[in-house]
Write a protein that holds these residues in place. Structure first.
Motif, mmCIF file in Angstrom:
data_model
loop_
_atom_site.group_PDB
_atom_site.id
_atom_site.type_symbol
_atom_site.label_atom_id
_atom_site.label_comp_id
_atom_site.label_asym_id
_atom_site.label_seq_id
_atom_site.Cartn_x
_atom_site.Cartn_y
_atom_site.Cartn_z
ATOM 1 N N GLU A 255 1.008 -1.037 -0.111
ATOM 2 C CA GLU A 255 -0.473 -0.080 -0.004
ATOM 3 C C GLU A 255 0.894 1.056 0.448
ATOM 4 O OE1 GLU A 255 -2.766 0.151 2.917
ATOM 5 O OE2 GLU A 255 -3.261 -2.022 2.716
ATOM 6 N N GLY A 256 0.609 2.484 -0.917
ATOM 7 C CA GLY A 256 0.835 3.665 -0.430
ATOM 8 C C GLY A 256 2.596 3.505 -1.438
ATOM 9 N N PHE A 257 2.319 2.930 -2.499
ATOM 10 C CA PHE A 257 3.491 3.052 -3.608
ATOM 11 C C PHE A 257 3.040 3.588 -4.628
ATOM 12 C CE2 PHE A 257 1.554 -1.062 -3.608
ATOM 13 C CZ PHE A 257 2.047 -0.999 -5.220
ATOM 14 N N THR A 258 3.618 4.269 -5.706
ATOM 15 C CA THR A 258 4.026 4.161 -6.803
ATOM 16 C C THR A 258 4.518 3.054 -7.264
ATOM 17 O OG1 THR A 258 3.092 6.723 -6.432
ATOM 18 C CG2 THR A 258 4.329 6.026 -8.728
ATOM 19 N N GLN A 259 4.247 2.100 -8.865
ATOM 20 C CA GLN A 259 5.203 1.821 -9.103
ATOM 21 C C GLN A 259 4.978 1.956 -10.739
ATOM 22 O OE1 GLN A 259 4.569 -2.812 -8.290
ATOM 23 N NE2 GLN A 259 5.295 -3.386 -10.498
ATOM 24 N N ASN A 260 5.951 2.123 -11.390
ATOM 25 C CA ASN A 260 6.477 2.100 -13.011
ATOM 26 C C ASN A 260 6.573 0.956 -13.866
ATOM 27 O OD1 ASN A 260 5.442 5.006 -12.823
ATOM 28 N ND2 ASN A 260 7.395 5.575 -11.901
ATOM 29 N N THR A 261 5.769 0.472 -14.492
ATOM 30 C CA THR A 261 6.738 -0.351 -15.314
ATOM 31 C C THR A 261 6.361 -0.494 -16.951
ATOM 32 O OG1 THR A 261 5.563 -1.871 -13.311
ATOM 33 C CG2 THR A 261 5.669 -3.090 -15.525
ATOM 34 N N THR A 262 7.951 -0.435 -17.183
ATOM 35 C CA THR A 262 7.875 -0.349 -18.585
ATOM 36 C C THR A 262 6.953 -1.215 -18.868
ATOM 37 O OG1 THR A 262 10.323 0.740 -18.448
ATOM 38 C CG2 THR A 262 9.606 0.172 -20.766
ATOM 39 N N VAL A 263 6.482 -0.919 -20.431
ATOM 40 C CA VAL A 263 6.125 -2.633 -21.137
ATOM 41 C C VAL A 263 6.087 -2.084 -22.223
ATOM 42 C CG1 VAL A 263 3.377 -3.218 -21.193
ATOM 43 C CG2 VAL A 263 3.843 -3.063 -19.463
ATOM 44 N N GLY A 264 6.291 -3.761 -23.106
ATOM 45 C CA GLY A 264 6.670 -2.946 -24.846
ATOM 46 C C GLY A 264 5.941 -4.074 -25.500
ATOM 47 N N VAL A 265 6.637 -4.315 -27.078
ATOM 48 C CA VAL A 265 6.754 -5.317 -27.815
ATOM 49 C C VAL A 265 7.857 -6.051 -28.045
ATOM 50 C CG1 VAL A 265 5.972 -6.164 -30.116
ATOM 51 C CG2 VAL A 265 4.697 -4.254 -28.644
ATOM 52 N N ASP A 266 7.445 -7.333 -27.514
ATOM 53 C CA ASP A 266 9.407 -8.009 -28.032
ATOM 54 C C ASP A 266 9.396 -7.645 -29.650
ATOM 55 O OD1 ASP A 266 10.896 -9.847 -28.760
ATOM 56 O OD2 ASP A 266 9.935 -11.793 -27.918
ATOM 57 N N GLN A 267 10.178 -7.058 -30.309
ATOM 58 C CA GLN A 267 9.985 -6.997 -31.545
ATOM 59 C C GLN A 267 10.514 -8.149 -32.905
ATOM 60 O OE1 GLN A 267 11.524 -2.363 -30.828
ATOM 61 N NE2 GLN A 267 10.667 -2.504 -32.673
ATOM 62 N N ALA A 268 11.102 -8.160 -32.171
ATOM 63 C CA ALA A 268 11.903 -10.018 -32.800
ATOM 64 C C ALA A 268 10.557 -11.475 -32.709
ATOM 65 C CB ALA A 268 13.497 -10.101 -32.186
ATOM 66 N N GLY A 269 10.317 -10.996 -31.433
ATOM 67 C CA GLY A 269 9.386 -12.094 -31.279
ATOM 68 C C GLY A 269 8.568 -12.136 -32.310
ATOM 69 N N VAL A 270 7.587 -11.269 -32.167
ATOM 70 C CA VAL A 270 6.279 -10.376 -32.896
ATOM 71 C C VAL A 270 6.276 -10.584 -34.449
ATOM 72 C CG1 VAL A 270 4.448 -9.355 -33.548
ATOM 73 C CG2 VAL A 270 5.711 -9.564 -31.084
ATOM 74 N N ALA A 271 7.535 -9.920 -34.961
ATOM 75 C CA ALA A 271 8.096 -9.985 -36.256
ATOM 76 C C ALA A 271 8.437 -12.003 -36.967
ATOM 77 C CB ALA A 271 9.756 -9.070 -36.115
ATOM 78 N N LYS A 272 8.765 -12.430 -36.116
ATOM 79 C CA LYS A 272 9.053 -13.478 -36.396
ATOM 80 C C LYS A 272 7.934 -14.549 -36.155
ATOM 81 C CE LYS A 272 11.259 -17.965 -35.322
ATOM 82 N NZ LYS A 272 12.867 -19.076 -34.771
ATOM 83 N N LEU A 273 7.023 -14.200 -35.584
ATOM 84 C CA LEU A 273 5.601 -14.816 -35.521
ATOM 85 C C LEU A 273 4.353 -14.732 -36.801
ATOM 86 C CD1 LEU A 273 3.340 -16.407 -33.787
ATOM 87 C CD2 LEU A 273 2.476 -14.235 -33.335
ATOM 88 N N VAL A 274 4.989 -12.883 -37.224
ATOM 89 C CA VAL A 274 3.662 -13.092 -37.921
ATOM 90 C C VAL A 274 4.381 -13.437 -39.380
ATOM 91 C CG1 VAL A 274 3.362 -10.345 -39.717
ATOM 92 C CG2 VAL A 274 2.945 -10.169 -37.180
ATOM 93 N N GLN A 275 5.603 -13.346 -39.566
ATOM 94 C CA GLN A 275 6.666 -13.854 -40.608
ATOM 95 C C GLN A 275 5.503 -15.302 -41.324
ATOM 96 O OE1 GLN A 275 8.231 -11.753 -43.198
ATOM 97 N NE2 GLN A 275 7.495 -13.826 -44.429
ATOM 98 N N THR A 276 5.970 -16.122 -40.165
ATOM 99 C CA THR A 276 5.543 -17.432 -40.210
ATOM 100 C C THR A 276 4.047 -17.445 -40.703
ATOM 101 O OG1 THR A 276 6.930 -17.960 -38.051
ATOM 102 C CG2 THR A 276 5.761 -19.631 -38.504
ATOM 103 N N LEU A 277 3.412 -16.920 -40.342
ATOM 104 C CA LEU A 277 1.711 -16.348 -40.704
ATOM 105 C C LEU A 277 1.787 -16.507 -41.918
ATOM 106 C CD1 LEU A 277 0.200 -15.769 -37.059
ATOM 107 C CD2 LEU A 277 -0.314 -17.848 -38.200
#
Length: 178
Positions: free
Chosen positions: A82-104
């Motif tokens: 309780e009583g805290f601020t948490q900052n989290t960086t959320v992003g896209v695994d570009q290489a993983g998504v690129a491989k997934l999309v290219q595979t499809l």
């Protein structure tokens, strides 16, 4: 929902510039609608959650946001605190998504899709491919684009969905099912 509820919601979304469309003298909101660019951003970035969009993604009070998908966490997490601020960086695994999309994309012609569904799925996957090549890809656009492509597979039926996942598994080096 009643017709009055729907009319009131349409009027609000129209006033807030999320939708536009044909209006009549008998209704407060449009009766045939389409999304404005602001409405498209709301859908792509916030899953259609107008409140989150208007708050710029910042919750109020006891609001908690859970993100599922390609999340990168490189740090300490505060859990049950309780009583805290948490900052989290959320992003896209570009290489993983690129491989997934290219595979499809490489296997798209092997899937039993109608020509229209194949063309639409290809367009969605190519848009995702372009987005993940950006220095800071928009996670909402990536997620929405992949979701729309998968919807074309789902509309074609379970065998097509299974075949698509088999393509992905094969593309990532998993052996075929025995």
């Amino acid at each position: 929902m009643t017709e009055d509820d729907i009319d009131r919601a349409a009027a609000y979304l129209h006033e807030q510039d999320f939708i536009k469309g044909v209006r009549t003298a008998q209704t407060r909101g449009p009766v045939r609608v389409e999304l404005t660019s602001k409405g498209e951003d709301c859908v792509e970035q916030y899953g259609g959650n107008v409140t989150a969009y208007k708050q710029g993604g910042q919750g109020r009070g006891d609001t908690a946001t859970f993100n599922f998908g390609p999340i990168i966490n490189n740090g300490t997490m505060a859990v049950a605190s309780e009583g805290f601020t948490q900052n989290t960086t959320v992003g896209v695994d570009q290489a993983g998504v690129a491989k997934l999309v290219q595979t499809l994309l490489d296997g798209l012609d092997k899937l039993q899709l109608t020509d229209e569904a194949r063309t639409s799925a290809r367009a969605e996957l190519e848009a995702v491919q372009q987005e993940v090549q950006q220095p800071q890809p928009n996670t909402g656009r990536v997620t929405a684009g992949i979701g729309r492509a998968v919807n074309y597979f789902m509309e074609a039926g379970k065998p097509v969905v299974t075949a698509a996942f088999m393509l992905i598994a094969s593309g990532f080096g998993l052996p075929p099912a025995a």
